[in-house]
Design an enzyme around this catalytic site. Structure first.
Site, PDB file in Angstrom:
ATOM      1  N   ASP A 149      20.110  32.427  25.514  1.00 33.63           N
ATOM      2  CA  ASP A 149      19.848  33.598  26.357  1.00 33.63           C
ATOM      3  C   ASP A 149      19.357  34.782  25.540  1.00 33.63           C
ATOM      4  O   ASP A 149      18.392  35.459  25.925  1.00 33.63           O
ATOM      5  CB  ASP A 149      21.120  33.982  27.119  1.00 33.63           C
ATOM      6  CG  ASP A 149      21.289  33.178  28.399  1.00 33.63           C
ATOM      7  OD1 ASP A 149      20.343  32.467  28.771  1.00 33.63           O
ATOM      8  OD2 ASP A 149      22.363  33.254  29.009  1.00 33.63           O
ATOM      9  N   ASP A 189      24.910  30.514  34.955  1.00 36.00           N
ATOM     10  CA  ASP A 189      26.030  31.432  34.761  1.00 36.00           C
ATOM     11  C   ASP A 189      27.277  30.976  35.496  1.00 36.00           C
ATOM     12  O   ASP A 189      28.336  31.587  35.353  1.00 36.00           O
ATOM     13  CB  ASP A 189      25.642  32.839  35.228  1.00 36.00           C
ATOM     14  CG  ASP A 189      24.597  33.461  34.330  1.00 36.00           C
ATOM     15  OD1 ASP A 189      24.741  33.351  33.111  1.00 36.00           O
ATOM     16  OD2 ASP A 189      23.623  34.037  34.857  1.00 36.00           O
TER      17      ASP A 189
END
Length: 551
Positions: free
Chosen positions: A382, A435
């Protein structure tokens, strides 16, 4: 039952889940832009209401510049003003069109934004709309350090909004504009629903086997390894074949493959590519929804699945399962056909939640060591593709792909979304599947670990990790959330390890945990809880790592 093809689809979908990220509609170019006292306004999102020959038209969105006057927050405090295109349309010189008392329409390009505003203001315009050459909103800043003496509001609108206004003006009709900037609410209550969906998905997935088939599940985990019956062994083997166990090497390869796929999407993203993702999402959603409905129904009504029918290619199949499958296929097709409608988020969330519950049943972390590797790699993934990639590719690869700039208006479906009911700007609050899935893998592992250790809710890790995830959803940024879970878990385990080490008691921590429960007592006074080998009788104290408990 999962097949080899389903496993391949599972891994492919996992590869796609990690690319889902929230994207901003405005491109920022403000970090290195010069600022001054007259060029330091906050950016405002703007509502652009228009009337064509007195009839109210579509409301467009825009964003103000760093310079110029600020807009009122309420529409009743603004003034309805005629709109007219400047001549030349780039507003880079004095306009031959009469701009006095009107909002000047200009196209982007040809000169600086401040230069356009100066010419529009000098012509008597009461405001200026800059039409972008793309479907995003560019935040207009000053191009030099000199003072920008602009006293009119300057707003950028998208290319499609400009084309709509141009179409009305070109037909000779009168167009009037009203500009105002309603503020976003400080607290968006829609986030609470998204929070419930994300936390609830992980908790349900972790407890799913307990909720659907608790007796069979307990039998699988409480079978004694020295003397298993052949039927029990066969059932366990069939159950194990459905599981995709992630190892450390696989976690690293997965992140590398995901990065490769992300770069391919960045360079070759198109509407047909997004359609491929939509089809894959529908297939995965059908499988997940079918699994959830069938397992929940059979939990309450075991006789529902007894009647069968023989079909070509499929063989013997339960009639109930077939009916549910047809329903799920129809549901997915209906969602795909209406995915652009305002209510499509309901079907997308249902398919997505069912899919993630099924994924968390089939994909599992074998121990905390693999969890550490996977979540740390996901964290680096990320950080690199969101914040470091602009240095190499001149824009954020993750945000560009998630926003779907080249997708022809199509959106990647691998996310949960909920409408902003109390926001005047509307839109959706969203969270990517990654997530939820990555923390969900760890929390599901904690539940299995607690169950095998026969820990209570307060003494185990599952409850506290679930609470930590819920708290992290409020206080941790999305890209940090994956690692917000891992460190408390590691720290707690190693505190226990250090305690037993200093009291000269050797502990087998969850870094090499295997869900095999042994009952043998060898030597007397020591209970072997987790044995590293398959059969307890072959374990030796000198070779096996194990947890012990003194009498």
């Amino acid at each position: 039952m999962a097949s080899r093809g389903l496993r391949v689809l599972l891994l492919l979908l996992l590869l796609l889940f990690v690319i889902a990220a929230d994207a901003d509609d405005a491109i920022r170019d403000d970090e290195r832009a010069p600022k001054s006292e007259s060029c330091n306004n906050p950016f405002q999102l703007v509502k652009v209401k228009n009337w064509v020959d007195g009839e109210e038209g579509h409301v467009y969105n825009g964003v103000t510049a760093r310079f110029g006057s600020l807009l009122p927050e309420k529409a009743e405090n603004s003034v309805r003003t005629p709109a007219i295109f400047a001549n030349p349309v780039d507003c880079c010189s004095n306009s031959t069109s009469k701009l006095s008392g009107s909002v000047a329409l200009c196209v982007r390009g040809g000169c600086d934004f401040t230069t356009k505003a100066e010419f529009a203001q000098s012509g008597g315009a009461t405001g200026m709309l800059v039409i972008n050459d793309a479907e995003d909103l560019f935040e207009m800043v000053c191009s030099n350090s000199s003072e920008a003496n602009i006293s009119i509001p300057v707003v950028m609108i998208t290319k499609s909004a400009g084309e709509g206004l141009n179409k009305s003006l070109a037909s000779g009709r009168k167009v009037e504009i009203l500009l105002y900037a309603p503020p976003c609410p400080l607290v968006d209550f829609s986030v609470a629903f998204l929070w419930l969906m994300s936390v609830g998905t992980i908790v349900c997935a972790s407890l799913w086997s307990d909720l659907t088939t608790p007796e069979k599940f307990d039998e699988r985990y409480n079978e004694l390894c020295p003397k298993e019956s052949s039927n029990a062994e066969t059932a366990k083997d069939d159950f194990d074949k459905e599981i995709v166990n992630i190892d450390s090497k696989g976690a690293i390869i997965f992140v590398i493959a995901a990065s490769t796929f992300l770069v391919l999407l960045f360079f070759f993203m198109s509407s047909w590519f997004v359609w491929v993702l939509i089809v894959l999402f529908c297939i995965g959603g059908i499988e997940g929804m079918h699994n959830c409905i069938v397992s929940l129904t059979l939990r309450k009504c075991q006789n529902c699945g007894q009647k069968t029918v023989s079909l070509p290619l499929f063989g013997e199949i339960s009639i109930f399962s077939l009916v549910v499958l047809l329903f799920c296929v129809a549901f997915a097709i209906l969602w795909a056909a209406t995915r652009q409608e305002s209510y499509s988020w309901i079907g997308q969330d249902i398919l997505g939640i069912c899919l993630m519950i099924t994924v968390l049943q089939l994909a599992r972390l074998p121990n905390i060591k693999v969890a550490t590797v996977l979540l740390c790699c996901a964290f680096v993934y990320d950080i690199f593709w969101v914040f470091i990639s602009p240095v190499i590719f001149h824009e954020s690869v993750m945000i560009t792909v998630a926003r779907g700039d080249k997708a022809g208006g199509e959106a990647i479906p691998m996310l949960l979304r909920f409408p902003r009911l109390f926001d005047p700007w509307g839109g959706y609050d969203m969270i990517g599947f990654g997530d939820i899935l990555f923390p969900g893998l760890l929390i599901s592992f904690a539940h299995r670990f607690d169950k095998d250790n026969r820990k209570g809710a307060l003494n185990g890790y599952f409850l506290w990790l679930a609470i930590g995830y819920g708290i992290g959803k409020f206080f941790c940024p999305m890209f940090v959330l994956k690692t917000c879970l891992i460190f408390p878990f590691i720290g707690t385990r190693w505190l226990k390890l250090c305690f037993f080490f200093f009291t000269r008691v050797h502990v087998r921590p969850s870094f090499v945990y295997k869900p095999v429960l042994c009952k043998s007592l060898d030597p007397p006074g020591i209970e072997v809880l987790f044995c590293g080998c398959r059969c307890c009788k072959s374990c030796s104290l000198s070779k096996a790592l194990f947890s012990i408990k003194k009498n």
